[in-house]
Design a protein around this motif. Structure first.
Motif, PDB file in Angstrom:
ATOM      1  N   ILE A  81      38.062  70.123  39.836  1.00  0.00           N
ATOM      2  CA  ILE A  81      37.417  69.020  39.132  1.00  0.00           C
ATOM      3  C   ILE A  81      37.682  69.225  37.647  1.00  0.00           C
ATOM      4  CG2 ILE A  81      35.204  67.917  38.613  1.00  0.00           C
ATOM      5  CD1 ILE A  81      34.169  68.937  41.244  1.00  0.00           C
ATOM      6  N   PRO A  82      38.053  68.166  36.972  1.00  0.00           N
ATOM      7  CA  PRO A  82      38.289  68.315  35.532  1.00  0.00           C
ATOM      8  C   PRO A  82      37.022  68.800  34.818  1.00  0.00           C
ATOM      9  CG  PRO A  82      39.036  66.163  36.307  1.00  0.00           C
ATOM     10  CD  PRO A  82      38.347  66.826  37.451  1.00  0.00           C
ATOM     11  N   ALA A  83      37.210  69.599  33.809  1.00  0.00           N
ATOM     12  CA  ALA A  83      36.092  70.219  33.082  1.00  0.00           C
ATOM     13  C   ALA A  83      35.165  69.165  32.490  1.00  0.00           C
ATOM     14  CB  ALA A  83      36.618  71.139  31.993  1.00  0.00           C
ATOM     15  N   ARG A  84      35.751  68.086  32.011  1.00  0.00           N
ATOM     16  CA  ARG A  84      34.925  67.045  31.393  1.00  0.00           C
ATOM     17  C   ARG A  84      34.011  66.406  32.439  1.00  0.00           C
ATOM     18  NH1 ARG A  84      37.003  61.866  27.925  1.00  0.00           N
ATOM     19  NH2 ARG A  84      34.937  60.987  27.662  1.00  0.00           N
ATOM     20  N   LEU A  85      34.519  66.078  33.605  1.00  0.00           N
ATOM     21  CA  LEU A  85      33.715  65.494  34.675  1.00  0.00           C
ATOM     22  C   LEU A  85      32.650  66.480  35.146  1.00  0.00           C
ATOM     23  CD1 LEU A  85      33.194  63.185  36.644  1.00  0.00           C
ATOM     24  CD2 LEU A  85      34.915  64.196  38.153  1.00  0.00           C
ATOM     25  N   ARG A  86      33.044  67.746  35.213  1.00  0.00           N
ATOM     26  CA  ARG A  86      32.099  68.775  35.628  1.00  0.00           C
ATOM     27  C   ARG A  86      30.924  68.873  34.651  1.00  0.00           C
ATOM     28  NH1 ARG A  86      33.866  74.943  36.765  1.00  0.00           N
ATOM     29  NH2 ARG A  86      32.103  75.454  38.069  1.00  0.00           N
ATOM     30  N   ARG A  87      31.200  68.829  33.340  1.00  0.00           N
ATOM     31  CA  ARG A  87      30.138  68.867  32.326  1.00  0.00           C
ATOM     32  C   ARG A  87      29.229  67.648  32.441  1.00  0.00           C
ATOM     33  NH1 ARG A  87      34.192  70.920  28.694  1.00  0.00           N
ATOM     34  NH2 ARG A  87      34.561  68.769  28.062  1.00  0.00           N
ATOM     35  N   VAL A  88      29.795  66.486  32.688  1.00  0.00           N
ATOM     36  CA  VAL A  88      28.995  65.274  32.815  1.00  0.00           C
ATOM     37  C   VAL A  88      28.066  65.383  34.017  1.00  0.00           C
ATOM     38  CG1 VAL A  88      29.104  62.800  33.335  1.00  0.00           C
ATOM     39  CG2 VAL A  88      30.621  63.775  31.619  1.00  0.00           C
ATOM     40  N   VAL A  89      28.618  65.843  35.179  1.00  0.00           N
ATOM     41  CA  VAL A  89      27.803  65.960  36.389  1.00  0.00           C
ATOM     42  C   VAL A  89      26.722  67.010  36.202  1.00  0.00           C
ATOM     43  CG1 VAL A  89      27.847  66.638  38.822  1.00  0.00           C
ATOM     44  CG2 VAL A  89      29.589  65.090  37.931  1.00  0.00           C
ATOM     45  N   LEU A  90      27.049  68.161  35.653  1.00  0.00           N
ATOM     46  CA  LEU A  90      26.038  69.199  35.414  1.00  0.00           C
ATOM     47  C   LEU A  90      24.990  68.737  34.399  1.00  0.00           C
ATOM     48  CD1 LEU A  90      28.185  72.482  35.422  1.00  0.00           C
ATOM     49  CD2 LEU A  90      26.589  71.667  37.165  1.00  0.00           C
ATOM     50  N   GLY A  91      25.412  68.010  33.375  1.00  0.00           N
ATOM     51  CA  GLY A  91      24.452  67.461  32.402  1.00  0.00           C
ATOM     52  C   GLY A  91      23.499  66.483  33.057  1.00  0.00           C
ATOM     53  N   TRP A  92      24.043  65.684  33.994  1.00  0.00           N
ATOM     54  CA  TRP A  92      23.189  64.728  34.696  1.00  0.00           C
ATOM     55  C   TRP A  92      22.176  65.459  35.571  1.00  0.00           C
ATOM     56  CZ3 TRP A  92      22.776  63.467  40.005  1.00  0.00           C
ATOM     57  CH2 TRP A  92      22.052  62.312  40.269  1.00  0.00           C
ATOM     58  N   PHE A  93      22.643  66.515  36.293  1.00  0.00           N
ATOM     59  CA  PHE A  93      21.725  67.311  37.112  1.00  0.00           C
ATOM     60  C   PHE A  93      20.671  67.992  36.240  1.00  0.00           C
ATOM     61  CE2 PHE A  93      24.909  67.558  40.684  1.00  0.00           C
ATOM     62  CZ  PHE A  93      24.097  66.912  41.614  1.00  0.00           C
ATOM     63  N   ASP A  94      21.094  68.555  35.122  1.00  0.00           N
ATOM     64  CA  ASP A  94      20.143  69.240  34.242  1.00  0.00           C
ATOM     65  C   ASP A  94      19.094  68.282  33.690  1.00  0.00           C
ATOM     66  OD1 ASP A  94      21.347  71.645  34.651  1.00  0.00           O
ATOM     67  OD2 ASP A  94      22.526  71.627  32.807  1.00  0.00           O
ATOM     68  N   SER A  95      19.504  67.057  33.412  1.00  0.00           N
ATOM     69  CA  SER A  95      18.544  66.112  32.846  1.00  0.00           C
ATOM     70  C   SER A  95      17.573  65.596  33.908  1.00  0.00           C
ATOM     71  CB  SER A  95      19.272  64.941  32.200  1.00  0.00           C
ATOM     72  OG  SER A  95      19.919  64.154  33.192  1.00  0.00           O
ATOM     73  N   ARG A  96      17.980  65.590  35.183  1.00  0.00           N
ATOM     74  CA  ARG A  96      17.133  65.058  36.246  1.00  0.00           C
ATOM     75  C   ARG A  96      16.306  66.127  36.938  1.00  0.00           C
ATOM     76  NH1 ARG A  96      18.819  60.004  39.312  1.00  0.00           N
ATOM     77  NH2 ARG A  96      16.855  60.619  40.201  1.00  0.00           N
ATOM     78  N   TYR A  97      16.753  67.340  36.957  1.00  0.00           N
ATOM     79  CA  TYR A  97      16.091  68.397  37.710  1.00  0.00           C
ATOM     80  C   TYR A  97      15.727  69.538  36.777  1.00  0.00           C
ATOM     81  CZ  TYR A  97      17.991  65.825  41.623  1.00  0.00           C
ATOM     82  OH  TYR A  97      18.301  64.834  42.496  1.00  0.00           O
ATOM     83  N   ILE A  98      14.727  70.279  37.184  1.00  0.00           N
ATOM     84  CA  ILE A  98      14.284  71.429  36.403  1.00  0.00           C
ATOM     85  C   ILE A  98      14.804  72.686  37.089  1.00  0.00           C
ATOM     86  CG2 ILE A  98      12.092  71.573  37.623  1.00  0.00           C
ATOM     87  CD1 ILE A  98      10.810  72.414  34.981  1.00  0.00           C
TER      88      ILE A  98
END
Length: 140
Positions: A6-23
């Motif tokens: 997975i491209p690093a940029r997409l990976r950062r976006v997905v992880l950022g989305w998870f971090d913002s939604r979950y604790i």
């Protein structure tokens, strides 16, 4: 489970989305510890407040009403009510007096209510002495 690149940029976006939604678990554990500490603190405060309420109730039970003091308070209350009724009567009489003065005919000075003649003083006295009827039955 398959792994894919997975491209690093997409990976950062997905992880950022998870971090913002979950604790995270660590943050969740810390929140639970903070909540537990808060509950324990409130429990200690409740215990101290209950003790203080108990002390205040004990102080109230120690103080008994003296019958002589209660009689004086009752007399003071009765006298204040009688005074209020009497003062109300006085103020009503004063209103009647000034209404009678305003209804007087113009005297030698020419103004309607400002000059009081000797003959009209008897009418003013009659209005004041009659006054409103006192329905409470107390002497004012």
């Amino acid at each position: 489970m398959k792994r894919a690149l997975i491209p690093a940029r997409l990976r950062r976006v997905v992880l950022g989305w998870f971090d913002s939604r979950y604790i995270s678990r660590a943050d969740h554990r810390q929140d639970i510890k903070d909540a537990l500490w808060e509950v324990q603190t409130l429990g200690r405060e409740i215990v101290s407040l209950r003790a203080e309420v108990g002390e205040l109730r004990a102080q109230v039970e120690k103080v008994r009403l003296d019958p002589a003091r209660a009689k004086r308070w009752d007399d003071a209350h009765r006298l204040s009510e009688e005074t209020a009724v009497a003062l109300d009567g006085v103020l009503q009489n004063e209103v009647l007096l000034w209404q009678a003065v305003d209804r007087l005919p113009a005297g030698p000075g020419g103004s309607g209510g400002s000059a009081v003649s000797v003959g009209s003083a008897a009418a003013v006295t009659a209005v004041v002495s009659v006054g409103p009827s006192d329905s409470s039955g107390s002497a004012a």
